[in-house]
Design a protein around this motif. Structure first.
Motif, PDB file in Angstrom:
ATOM      1  N   THR A  14      94.675 -93.063  73.316  1.00 10.72           N
ATOM      2  CA  THR A  14      94.358 -91.840  74.048  1.00 10.72           C
ATOM      3  C   THR A  14      93.252 -92.154  75.039  1.00 10.72           C
ATOM      4  OG1 THR A  14      94.977 -90.489  72.150  1.00 10.72           O
ATOM      5  CG2 THR A  14      93.598 -89.438  73.812  1.00 10.72           C
ATOM      6  N   THR A  58     101.689 -85.555  79.831  1.00  9.25           N
ATOM      7  CA  THR A  58     100.902 -85.965  78.673  1.00  9.25           C
ATOM      8  C   THR A  58     100.741 -87.477  78.575  1.00  9.25           C
ATOM      9  OG1 THR A  58     101.814 -84.046  77.520  1.00  9.25           O
ATOM     10  CG2 THR A  58     100.711 -85.669  76.163  1.00  9.25           C
ATOM     11  N   TYR A  59     101.744 -88.245  79.006  1.00  7.70           N
ATOM     12  CA  TYR A  59     101.738 -89.697  78.853  1.00  7.70           C
ATOM     13  C   TYR A  59     101.776 -90.401  80.208  1.00  7.70           C
ATOM     14  CZ  TYR A  59     102.754 -88.774  73.963  1.00  7.70           C
ATOM     15  OH  TYR A  59     102.680 -88.342  72.667  1.00  7.70           O
ATOM     16  N   LYS A 143      98.156 -91.614  76.077  1.00  5.32           N
ATOM     17  CA  LYS A 143      98.244 -90.155  75.955  1.00  5.32           C
ATOM     18  C   LYS A 143      96.933 -89.604  76.486  1.00  5.32           C
ATOM     19  CE  LYS A 143      99.229 -86.521  72.587  1.00  5.32           C
ATOM     20  NZ  LYS A 143      98.123 -85.595  72.511  1.00  5.32           N
TER      21      LYS A 143
END
Length: 153
Positions: A14, A58-59, A143
């Motif tokens: 993340t 999101t990614y 992410k």
């Protein structure tokens, strides 16, 4: 991380796209240090791309193409041999090494770094003017943290 192993792109963690870009520059800098011959690198910045098959909000993945121009054309072979020897000592697994199918039979080195979730393809462009190494790095899928947006650059 390369197409040779599987189509599944590893999860890189993340991160904001800005922090992931900074991390990629550090990986590129580490490779630059391994080249070990005098020369100059292009000043390309990393960019953001989609992570195939994942939500684009999101990614994301980071890519960083750059070139290295040695002071002497003879140093290209030295640089490639050095990279082939030194990269495995720094956590890189050499996936492919050898001439490609082009008329110039450029030497290609493809390597993955499982810890850094990064792949690199390095091509020795000895017949180009000026001669160079062409480097293309790409990360695994990141992410974006909750509440953050992916910056596209």
């Amino acid at each position: 991380m390369t197409d040779n192993e599987s189509d599944e792109i590893p999860f890189a963690g993340t991160s904001t796209s800005s922090d992931a870009s900074d991390a990629m520059e550090k990986v590129s800098s580490g490779i630059y240090d391994l080249i070990g011959v005098k020369g100059k690198a292009s000043d390309n910045r990393p960019g953001v791309m989609e992570c195939a098959g994942k939500d684009r909000e999101t990614y994301f993945r980071i890519f960083h193409p750059w070139s290295f121009y040695p002071a002497s054309v003879g140093d290209l072979d030295v640089a490639m041999e050095r990279l082939k020897e030194e990269m495995p000592k720094r956590g890189w697994e050499i996936i492919e090494y050898g001439p490609d199918n082009s008329k110039n039979k450029n030497i290609n080195l493809t390597a993955d770094n499982g810890e850094k979730k990064t792949s690199v393809n390095i091509i020795e462009m000895s017949k180009d003017d000026p001669p160079s190494l062409s480097l293309d790095l790409v990360s695994g899928c990141y992410k974006v943290p909750n509440g953050e947006e992916i910056e596209r650059f």
